[in-house]
Design a protein around this motif. Sequence first.
Motif, PDB file in Angstrom:
ATOM      1  N   ALA A  87       0.837  -1.204   0.000  1.00 29.68           N
ATOM      2  CA  ALA A  87       0.000   0.000   0.000  1.00 29.68           C
ATOM      3  C   ALA A  87       0.871   1.254   0.000  1.00 29.68           C
ATOM      4  O   ALA A  87       0.593   2.228  -0.705  1.00 29.68           O
ATOM      5  N   VAL A  88       1.957   1.209   0.787  1.00 30.38           N
ATOM      6  CA  VAL A  88       2.865   2.360   0.842  1.00 30.38           C
ATOM      7  C   VAL A  88       3.546   2.564  -0.521  1.00 30.38           C
ATOM      8  O   VAL A  88       3.647   3.690  -1.016  1.00 30.38           O
ATOM      9  N   GLY A  89       3.959   1.446  -1.139  1.00 33.16           N
ATOM     10  CA  GLY A  89       4.615   1.529  -2.446  1.00 33.16           C
ATOM     11  C   GLY A  89       3.705   2.204  -3.469  1.00 33.16           C
ATOM     12  O   GLY A  89       4.129   3.106  -4.215  1.00 33.16           O
ATOM     13  N   ALA A  90       2.434   1.770  -3.508  1.00 31.95           N
ATOM     14  CA  ALA A  90       1.496   2.356  -4.459  1.00 31.95           C
ATOM     15  C   ALA A  90       1.250   3.829  -4.124  1.00 31.95           C
ATOM     16  O   ALA A  90       1.148   4.676  -5.028  1.00 31.95           O
ATOM     17  N   SER A  91       1.167   4.123  -2.816  1.00 35.46           N
ATOM     18  CA  SER A  91       0.937   5.519  -2.399  1.00 35.46           C
ATOM     19  C   SER A  91       2.097   6.399  -2.832  1.00 35.46           C
ATOM     20  O   SER A  91       1.907   7.570  -3.191  1.00 35.46           O
ATOM     21  N   PHE A  92       3.299   5.843  -2.786  1.00 38.40           N
ATOM     22  CA  PHE A  92       4.477   6.593  -3.195  1.00 38.40           C
ATOM     23  C   PHE A  92       4.286   7.108  -4.617  1.00 38.40           C
ATOM     24  O   PHE A  92       4.470   8.302  -4.903  1.00 38.40           O
ATOM     25  N   ALA A  93       3.858   6.218  -5.507  1.00 41.73           N
ATOM     26  CA  ALA A  93       3.600   6.638  -6.889  1.00 41.73           C
ATOM     27  C   ALA A  93       2.487   7.667  -6.913  1.00 41.73           C
ATOM     28  O   ALA A  93       2.597   8.713  -7.563  1.00 41.73           O
ATOM     29  N   GLY A  94       1.405   7.394  -6.183  1.00 39.65           N
ATOM     30  CA  GLY A  94       0.238   8.266  -6.204  1.00 39.65           C
ATOM     31  C   GLY A  94       0.544   9.673  -5.715  1.00 39.65           C
ATOM     32  O   GLY A  94      -0.065  10.655  -6.164  1.00 39.65           O
ATOM     33  N   LEU A  95       1.494   9.778  -4.763  1.00 32.43           N
ATOM     34  CA  LEU A  95       1.781  11.086  -4.178  1.00 32.43           C
ATOM     35  C   LEU A  95       2.856  11.851  -4.932  1.00 32.43           C
ATOM     36  O   LEU A  95       2.786  13.073  -5.075  1.00 32.43           O
ATOM     37  N   TYR A  96       3.856  11.098  -5.403  1.00 33.71           N
ATOM     38  CA  TYR A  96       4.996  11.804  -6.008  1.00 33.71           C
ATOM     39  C   TYR A  96       4.959  11.863  -7.525  1.00 33.71           C
ATOM     40  O   TYR A  96       5.732  12.581  -8.141  1.00 33.71           O
ATOM     41  N   LEU A  97       4.117  11.051  -8.147  1.00 32.07           N
ATOM     42  CA  LEU A  97       3.954  11.125  -9.600  1.00 32.07           C
ATOM     43  C   LEU A  97       2.485  11.380  -9.916  1.00 32.07           C
ATOM     44  O   LEU A  97       1.843  10.609 -10.621  1.00 32.07           O
ATOM     45  N   PRO A  98       1.908  12.476  -9.384  1.00 34.08           N
ATOM     46  CA  PRO A  98       0.452  12.651  -9.455  1.00 34.08           C
ATOM     47  C   PRO A  98      -0.052  12.864 -10.883  1.00 34.08           C
ATOM     48  O   PRO A  98      -1.225  12.658 -11.153  1.00 34.08           O
TER      49      PRO A  98
END
Lengths: 363, 490
Positions: free
Chosen positions: A101-112
């Motif tokens: 979940a954190v890995g996916a969030s990383f993409a979601g937050l930093y590559l919006p």
Amino acid sequence: MRTFVPQLVQRGREPRWLAPLLVVVAVALVYVATAAPIRAAGANPAAAYERYVFTPLTSTSSLTEVLLAATPILFTGLAVAVAFRSGYYNIGAEGQFLAGAVGASFAGLYLPDLPGPLAVPVALLLGAAAGVAWALLPALLRVNFRIDEVVTTLLLNPVALLGVQGLLNGPWRNTGSGFPVTDDFGAGYEMPPAAPGARVHLGLVIAVVIAVVIWVVLARTATGLRVRAVGLSPAAAGFSGVGVNRVLFGSALVSGGIAGLGGASQVLGVGQQLTNEVSGGYGYTGIVVATLGALSAVGVVLVALLLGDITVGAQNASLVLQLPPQMGDIIAASLLLAVVSVLVLRRYKFRLRPGRFTGEQAS
Amino acid sequence: MHALLGENGAGKTTLMRILYGLSRPDSGTISIGGEPVRITSPADAITHGIGMVTQHFSLVGPMTVTDNVLLAGAGVGRLDRRNGRRLVVEAAERIGVGIDPDARVDRLSVGEQQRVEILKALSRDCRVLILDEPTAVLVPQDIESLFRSIRRLTDAGMGVLFISHKLREVTTISDRVSVLRRGRIVDTVATRGASIPQLAELMVGRRTVGVRRSDRQTMHDTDLDAARSIDEPDLEVDALDVPVDRPILSIRGLRLAGPSRNALDGIELTVNPGEIVGVAGVSGNGQTELVQVLSGVRHPDAGTIEVNQTDITGAAAADVIAAGLGRITEDRHACVVPHLTVEQNLVLEDLHRFRRGPFLDKRAIRAHASELIERFSIKAKPEDPVATLSGGNTQKVLLGRALSRDPLALVVSQPTRGLDVGAAEFVHTQLIARRAAGAGVLLISEDLEELLALADRIVVIYEGRLVGELPVADATPERLGLLMAGEAAA
């Protein structure tokens, strides 16, 4: 008078119908055992069970809820089953799920700004990679130093949860509300629906595909046979030239990857933001699902659907019958205990035998 | 002195377990001194005067002989060691052996440990002593001593039940023999009037043809003829393509560290093509470790192993197999996966040969299994889990798997342990056929008769070292026994 003593005798081979029959017996036992608490809570057990099991299946919208509830535990159930089949006791699906979940969030937050067709695959991939990474250390310790993976994978679960909380209370705190939840991900990060217009998202489809792949690999390929051999008898598998450590390591990482993918699918499919409650024990429920499903892909799918059904039913029952929402968990847990203990009887035959010599003398 | 004779799986162990209260009978009675008794636990058995010595001793290693004997009857309260010592010495006198009551049990030899087990039973005033395969772990000299002890006990009026599948021992020691077959006593005869072939026939239910070395010289053709005379299908083995002028298996300076001393200590050994080299020794002297190292499941600390000039030292099992070494180890369950099927176990060593695209080629696997089942007379279907097979058939599965690759060299450990006469004979003929085809065979066995019948040379392993080598013509059980006990050099 002739007396008869009931007796259990070990049997050589179990007939095929026995295991399903015993599952039915276990379900009946659960029904009998849980009837009293349900009645004590003020509801009719028959009506309650109808709510728990059948009502969720009667409307499209509640059926959708069942499938949504089944999706994360399908991922974790498959993850656990893959590891357990090789004899690698990964109790860390919870932590790997959170890492995903954190890995996916990383993409979601930093590559919006990533566009939809790219954003979801990238986030899923990052989630799977994070799950693998979280599974890596225990796997390395097990393979190289024979350190028990049950302990290491289990202990990494709270570490993952604390990590999530640290992120949510620190760098990833919501910039608008200040609550410990992340900002919404970029627009492209919403999981597409499984079917046009449905609330059930692509995660379910991915999980089912993984289940099919696992089934095919285990049943039809050399790799699958190696995994089964290692799980059933590591000494014999090693003697026969199977790289036992390679199989354990591989299945540990695949297991972590599936759990991580589950975490990613969950965070992308429901809410598109990371919260403390993203898992809520799906990793542990996965152990239940895998065990009840006899570590087979088909079994895991069926059990995940059943537990999803009971989860939705429990919500419904608590609303309509005023039953405590925990009753659903009680039923699921009783089911696990009953099935696991009743299945031990597979190896025995039941029969009545005449009373013993001394017994006859006495009578 | 009553002997119970039977093949493995005939029910000897079950009967013994019932007598000692470890299993319960479905029906029937046990009487002691004419009175029916009920035995539901070992404690009951002891109360009724039944003593038992099993193959696996239940001794506490770091404790003294006295403490072990006291432990057997310990109640509550203070231990009376002085009385205990007296008990031990008295009991030792009854069986005519000397033993130091203060010796630590783990410092004693296996034979002495067995005596401690007997002393334990005697200290509990047993009236009937059950000995389960007591000679399996003993060197010939210890067997002699054991038999003398047993005679003293029977002369003093004790009943002794001697469980064995070794015909010769049974005929040497017992007064009466009961033969057990498939859970039934097929006959009870006075030993004096019984011959070994007659007992063997009772045991297996048919006349057997033993594989016997007709001459102490190495005569492959004779052996093969003898082998062929037995009605077994498809024994022909095509000659292997092996270079005849150099060893097929050579082991140099092999060392493996053990817990206290080196488990293997500088083993030097070569096996030539067309030769069976026997390794004799009392169990626990490094045989298990030798087989593990040769099989590729354990890595040696020093030394080299070559199969047909390929170095396989420390190689993984898969590479050892690929180099042309076939392996059959003493622990069958460490070689086959019991819950996989016969056909799956048969292909486990070379799965890559049975693939079609990404998948396993089920038809080829089934065909392979059917062929081996036929060739090795395995009484099973390809889809049967190996767990449902008898010991003999499991061994045939292993044998079939190892031999199906036509290995140049074979490492075979205790290949007939626990097998009935028919299956053992089958295994022997297979090994002889391999030798005739040019393979080199290293045969590790605790059964001296087996070694003397099959091997061309016999080496003796003692405490991890090879302490002697005898051509089979010079080997006698007595000479081997001395070497095995570490008491003489060849």
